[in-house]
Design a protein around this motif. Structure first.
Motif, short mmCIF file in Angstrom:
data_model
loop_
_atom_site.label_atom_id
_atom_site.label_comp_id
_atom_site.label_asym_id
_atom_site.label_seq_id
_atom_site.Cartn_x
_atom_site.Cartn_y
_atom_site.Cartn_z
N PRO A 4 0.83 -1.20 0.00
CA PRO A 4 0.00 0.00 0.00
C PRO A 4 0.86 1.25 0.00
CG PRO A 4 0.02 -1.00 2.18
CD PRO A 4 0.75 -1.93 1.26
N VAL A 5 0.29 2.31 -0.53
CA VAL A 5 0.98 3.59 -0.52
C VAL A 5 0.99 4.11 0.91
CG1 VAL A 5 0.93 5.98 -1.33
CG2 VAL A 5 0.26 4.14 -2.87
N PRO A 6 2.17 4.44 1.45
CA PRO A 6 2.21 4.94 2.82
C PRO A 6 1.47 6.28 2.92
CG PRO A 6 4.42 4.91 1.82
CD PRO A 6 3.45 4.39 0.81
N SER A 7 0.77 6.46 4.03
CA SER A 7 0.10 7.75 4.22
C SER A 7 1.15 8.81 4.49
CB SER A 7 -0.90 7.68 5.38
OG SER A 7 -0.22 7.41 6.58
N GLU A 8 0.90 9.97 3.97
CA GLU A 8 1.88 11.05 4.11
C GLU A 8 1.27 12.21 4.88
OE1 GLU A 8 3.62 12.19 0.40
OE2 GLU A 8 3.97 10.14 -0.20
N LEU A 105 8.97 12.71 -10.61
CA LEU A 105 9.39 11.31 -10.53
C LEU A 105 10.22 11.03 -9.28
CD1 LEU A 105 10.16 10.59 -14.27
CD2 LEU A 105 8.22 9.73 -12.91
N ALA A 106 10.97 12.03 -8.82
CA ALA A 106 11.75 11.86 -7.59
C ALA A 106 10.84 11.51 -6.41
CB ALA A 106 12.55 13.12 -7.29
N ARG A 107 9.66 12.08 -6.40
CA ARG A 107 8.70 11.77 -5.34
C ARG A 107 7.90 10.51 -5.65
NH1 ARG A 107 8.66 11.90 -0.95
NH2 ARG A 107 6.43 12.05 -0.71
N GLN A 108 7.32 10.44 -6.84
CA GLN A 108 6.45 9.32 -7.18
C GLN A 108 7.17 7.98 -7.11
OE1 GLN A 108 5.10 10.48 -11.10
NE2 GLN A 108 3.17 11.26 -10.30
N PHE A 139 4.23 9.89 -2.99
CA PHE A 139 4.93 8.67 -3.35
C PHE A 139 3.91 7.63 -3.78
CE2 PHE A 139 6.94 4.67 -1.51
CZ PHE A 139 7.75 4.44 -2.62
N GLU A 140 4.16 6.91 -4.87
CA GLU A 140 3.22 5.92 -5.39
C GLU A 140 3.25 4.59 -4.65
OE1 GLU A 140 3.99 5.46 -9.58
OE2 GLU A 140 3.02 7.37 -10.06
N GLY A 141 4.34 4.29 -3.96
CA GLY A 141 4.42 3.01 -3.26
C GLY A 141 4.52 1.85 -4.23
N GLY A 142 3.89 0.73 -3.90
CA GLY A 142 3.88 -0.44 -4.79
C GLY A 142 5.27 -0.93 -5.12
N ARG A 143 5.52 -1.16 -6.39
CA ARG A 143 6.82 -1.69 -6.83
C ARG A 143 7.97 -0.76 -6.45
NH1 ARG A 143 4.74 0.91 -11.28
NH2 ARG A 143 6.22 1.97 -12.65
N HIS A 144 7.68 0.52 -6.33
CA HIS A 144 8.71 1.49 -5.96
C HIS A 144 9.13 1.32 -4.50
CE1 HIS A 144 7.92 3.22 -9.82
NE2 HIS A 144 6.66 3.43 -9.49
N GLN A 145 8.18 0.97 -3.64
CA GLN A 145 8.49 0.73 -2.23
C GLN A 145 9.43 -0.45 -2.10
OE1 GLN A 145 7.79 2.54 0.51
NE2 GLN A 145 9.06 1.09 1.63
N ARG A 146 9.17 -1.48 -2.84
CA ARG A 146 10.02 -2.68 -2.81
C ARG A 146 11.46 -2.32 -3.19
NH1 ARG A 146 7.46 -5.34 -6.58
NH2 ARG A 146 8.96 -5.01 -8.24
N ARG A 147 11.63 -1.46 -4.15
CA ARG A 147 12.96 -1.06 -4.61
C ARG A 147 13.67 -0.21 -3.56
NH1 ARG A 147 10.25 0.09 -10.40
NH2 ARG A 147 10.17 -2.11 -11.06
N ILE A 148 12.93 0.65 -2.91
CA ILE A 148 13.53 1.47 -1.85
C ILE A 148 13.96 0.58 -0.68
CG2 ILE A 148 12.98 3.20 -0.08
CD1 ILE A 148 11.36 4.63 -2.29
N GLU A 149 13.15 -0.41 -0.36
CA GLU A 149 13.51 -1.34 0.71
C GLU A 149 14.81 -2.07 0.38
OE1 GLU A 149 9.98 -3.72 1.17
OE2 GLU A 149 8.89 -2.06 2.10
#
Length: 153
Positions: A4-8, A105-108, A139-149
């Motif tokens: 899920p997209v983290p709440s901001e 894109l830096a944020r999303q 931030f869009e989360g999803g696949r992008h969150q996995r990459r940040i992790e």
């Protein structure tokens, strides 16, 4: 299954730092953000006299990583060295931004909590646009969150 997209929470506190080559823009950015109601702290430098950017960028990046500020903006002549320095601090994701798309894109995609700007590379008008987009984009989360992790491992 995507995460899920983290709440901001709304951004309230921003740290700003520069070397001598980003000093003029830094002053204008602080004034701009303050007028918009952000709490802004200036980590230096305080003139156009030549300095070493890590002396100012590391403390700013460490303050973002420690959660003292939600976001940070660093500046230099090109912004490259400042981005490199900030990204040496664990927990910082500093994106070098040069236009609206790079800021969005830096944020999303990267959930950038800091941006780096080059005073010699971007007009002041574009700097305001970059900052506005970066501060208002989620931030869009999803696949992008996995990459940040994976980066944080």
């Amino acid at each position: 299954m995507t995460a899920p997209v983290p709440s901001e929470e709304p951004v309230k506190k921003i740290v700003v730092a520069s070397d001598h080559a980003g000093y003029r823009y830094k002053r204008r950015i602080i004034e701009y953000l303050t007028q918009q109601g952000y709490q802004v702290e200036d980590f230096g430098t305080d003139s156009t006299e030549s300095v070493d950017y890590p002396d100012f960028i590391f403390p700013a990046a460490k303050a973002v990583a420690a959660g003292e500020f939600e976001r940070g903006i660093v500046l230099g002549g090109s912004g490259n060295g400042e981005a490199i320095a900030a990204n040496r601090v664990k927990g910082v994701r500093c994106a070098l931004c040069w236009n609206e798309k790079s800021a969005r894109l830096a944020r999303q995609h990267n959930n950038a909590n800091m941006i780096s700007l080059g005073e010699r590379m971007v007009s002041m008008h574009d700097v305001y646009e970059i900052i506005d987009i970066w501060l208002s984009t989620s931030f869009e989360g999803g696949r992008h969150q996995r990459r940040i992790e994976k980066l944080d491992e």
